[in-house]
Design a protein around this motif. Structure first.
Motif, PDB file in Angstrom:
ATOM      1  N   TRP A  94       0.817  -1.213   0.000  1.00  0.00           N
ATOM      2  CA  TRP A  94       0.000   0.000   0.000  1.00  0.00           C
ATOM      3  C   TRP A  94       0.851   1.264   0.000  1.00  0.00           C
ATOM      4  N   GLU A  95       0.201   2.381  -0.314  1.00  0.00           N
ATOM      5  CA  GLU A  95       0.845   3.679  -0.150  1.00  0.00           C
ATOM      6  C   GLU A  95       1.096   3.933   1.337  1.00  0.00           C
ATOM      7  N   PRO A  96       2.113   4.739   1.673  1.00  0.00           N
ATOM      8  CA  PRO A  96       2.391   5.028   3.091  1.00  0.00           C
ATOM      9  C   PRO A  96       1.187   5.594   3.830  1.00  0.00           C
ATOM     10  N   GLN A  97       0.374   6.410   3.151  1.00  0.00           N
ATOM     11  CA  GLN A  97      -0.789   7.010   3.806  1.00  0.00           C
ATOM     12  C   GLN A  97      -1.769   5.943   4.293  1.00  0.00           C
ATOM     13  N   MET A  98      -2.000   4.937   3.458  1.00  0.00           N
ATOM     14  CA  MET A  98      -2.918   3.869   3.844  1.00  0.00           C
ATOM     15  C   MET A  98      -2.319   3.020   4.960  1.00  0.00           C
ATOM     16  N   ARG A  99      -1.043   2.745   4.870  1.00  0.00           N
ATOM     17  CA  ARG A  99      -0.391   1.966   5.937  1.00  0.00           C
ATOM     18  C   ARG A  99      -0.471   2.712   7.261  1.00  0.00           C
ATOM     19  N   PRO A 129      -7.576  -0.568  -1.505  1.00  0.00           N
ATOM     20  CA  PRO A 129      -6.796   0.573  -1.996  1.00  0.00           C
ATOM     21  C   PRO A 129      -5.845   0.206  -3.141  1.00  0.00           C
ATOM     22  N   TRP A 130      -5.281   1.243  -3.719  1.00  0.00           N
ATOM     23  CA  TRP A 130      -4.203   1.065  -4.697  1.00  0.00           C
ATOM     24  C   TRP A 130      -3.051   0.333  -4.038  1.00  0.00           C
ATOM     25  N   ASP A 131      -2.379  -0.534  -4.811  1.00  0.00           N
ATOM     26  CA  ASP A 131      -1.141  -1.119  -4.291  1.00  0.00           C
ATOM     27  C   ASP A 131      -0.120  -1.205  -5.417  1.00  0.00           C
ATOM     28  N   SER A 132       1.102  -1.479  -5.055  1.00  0.00           N
ATOM     29  CA  SER A 132       2.231  -1.335  -5.973  1.00  0.00           C
ATOM     30  C   SER A 132       2.535  -2.580  -6.792  1.00  0.00           C
ATOM     31  N   ARG A 133       1.757  -3.649  -6.659  1.00  0.00           N
ATOM     32  CA  ARG A 133       2.085  -4.882  -7.377  1.00  0.00           C
ATOM     33  C   ARG A 133       1.999  -4.697  -8.888  1.00  0.00           C
ATOM     34  N   ASP A 134       1.026  -3.928  -9.340  1.00  0.00           N
ATOM     35  CA  ASP A 134       0.913  -3.598 -10.760  1.00  0.00           C
ATOM     36  C   ASP A 134       0.498  -2.135 -10.850  1.00  0.00           C
TER      37      ASP A 134
END
Length: 323
Positions: A204-209, A252-257
């Motif tokens: 996740w983005e840092p904000q969501m974490r 939420p958005w995540d960085s896998r793709d």
């Protein structure tokens, strides 16, 4: 208790829209029957096919899609349909007034373990400036929806529906009729419940974490209260819980793709659920923008989702604004 069609007519709903909703419910009743039979009807398990999303199709994904497609295209009010399980829209009566998008069986990964699944649908009108059949006629923001809803197939089959004038729930009776059981549903503004797939935390983005980490700190953290986490992996079931007793659900958005802004589809899940949530007094956002204001550029477009109790979603959005 009032019949679905009688309730809609009593509240001055457009009669053609009432007819279309009744048509949708014919399909959903058939899906409910197929689900109830389960293994007895040989409908459990997977096929050897994948859908346009690259996901392995369950047998009931295909069955549900076929039922909805046939029933809807037999109605002359329907100009076209778009499904999560179809590569492209399918067109019906060239003089039809409505477009219907749907996820025929949301949460289908849960079918074989007998956990709640559902059908999500969105109804749009054909734009006046488009005469030829094309995918472009479907690419309307969620604000243009004239109705949306879902049918949850659980211990009982429940329709949650909005035509833009609040949210009402109807339960499928043994007579085969949907009867009004909850009127003017309102989501509590505050909550102590959240739903998220924690296994994706590292992506996740840092904000969501940061937001979720503060929830997990409970009464000892900056939020000052203890939260419970829920995760059913069926958006219909998650949203139904939010509409019933409040909460926040987020994928939420995540960085896998990075090319995919989220897992959920805007046209089949994000828009119809967001209209329900907003009509019930909640908020539905990408974490940066209201989902209903997103202008789609692709029929299978994905979107990140955070929806639910007004004050809790506003807090989540503040985490994203502060970074």
């Amino acid at each position: 208790m009032q019949l679905l069609s009688n309730y809609l007519k009593h509240h001055d709903t457009d009669l053609e829209l009432v007819e279309l909703i009744d048509t949708l419910m014919i399909a959903c009743k058939e899906i409910a029957l197929q689900l109830r039979e389960g293994a007895l009807a040989g409908v459990l398990g997977t096929t050897e096919d994948t859908n346009v999303q690259g996901e392995t199709q369950k047998k009931l994904d295909v069955i549900s899609n076929d039922v909805l497609k046939k029933v809807l295209l037999d109605n002359p009010l329907v100009r076209g349909i778009a499904s999560e399980e179809e590569d492209d829209p399918v067109f019906g009566n060239p003089d039809g007034r409505f477009l219907v998008t749907f996820d025929p069986l949301d949460g289908s990964s849960n079918i074989d373990i007998n956990v709640s699944v559902g059908t999500i649908f969105s109804i749009l009108e054909v734009p006046e400036n488009i005469t030829e059949n094309s995918v472009e006629m479907f690419l309307q923001s969620g604000r243009k929806q004239v109705a949306s809803g879902y049918v949850l197939y659980g211990p009982s089959a429940v329709l949650a529906l909005t035509t833009g004038h609040g949210v009402n729930m109807f339960t499928l009776a043994h007579t085969g009729d949907f009867l009004l059981t909850r009127e003017n549903v309102q989501i509590p503004a505050q909550t102590k419940e959240f739903a998220i797939n924690m296994s994706n935390h590292r992506f996740w983005e840092p904000q969501m974490r940061n937001y979720v980490d503060d929830l997990l700190k409970g009464a000892d953290g900056p939020r000052g209260k203890n939260y419970n986490m829920r995760w059913i992996a069926s958006m219909v079931a998650e949203v139904h819980r939010v509409l019933t007793r409040g909460g926040i659900f987020t994928y939420p958005w995540d960085s896998r793709d990075p090319s995919k802004p989220g897992k959920l589809r805007l046209m089949y899940e994000g828009n119809p659920m967001s209209l329900l949530i907003e009509q019930a007094g909640g908020i539905s956002s990408t974490c940066y923008h209201n989902i209903l204001d997103v202008q789609p550029d692709h029929i299978h477009q994905r979107v990140s989702v955070a929806l639910g109790s007004k004050e809790e979603v506003e807090t989540l959005l503040n985490y994203h604004c502060e970074q």
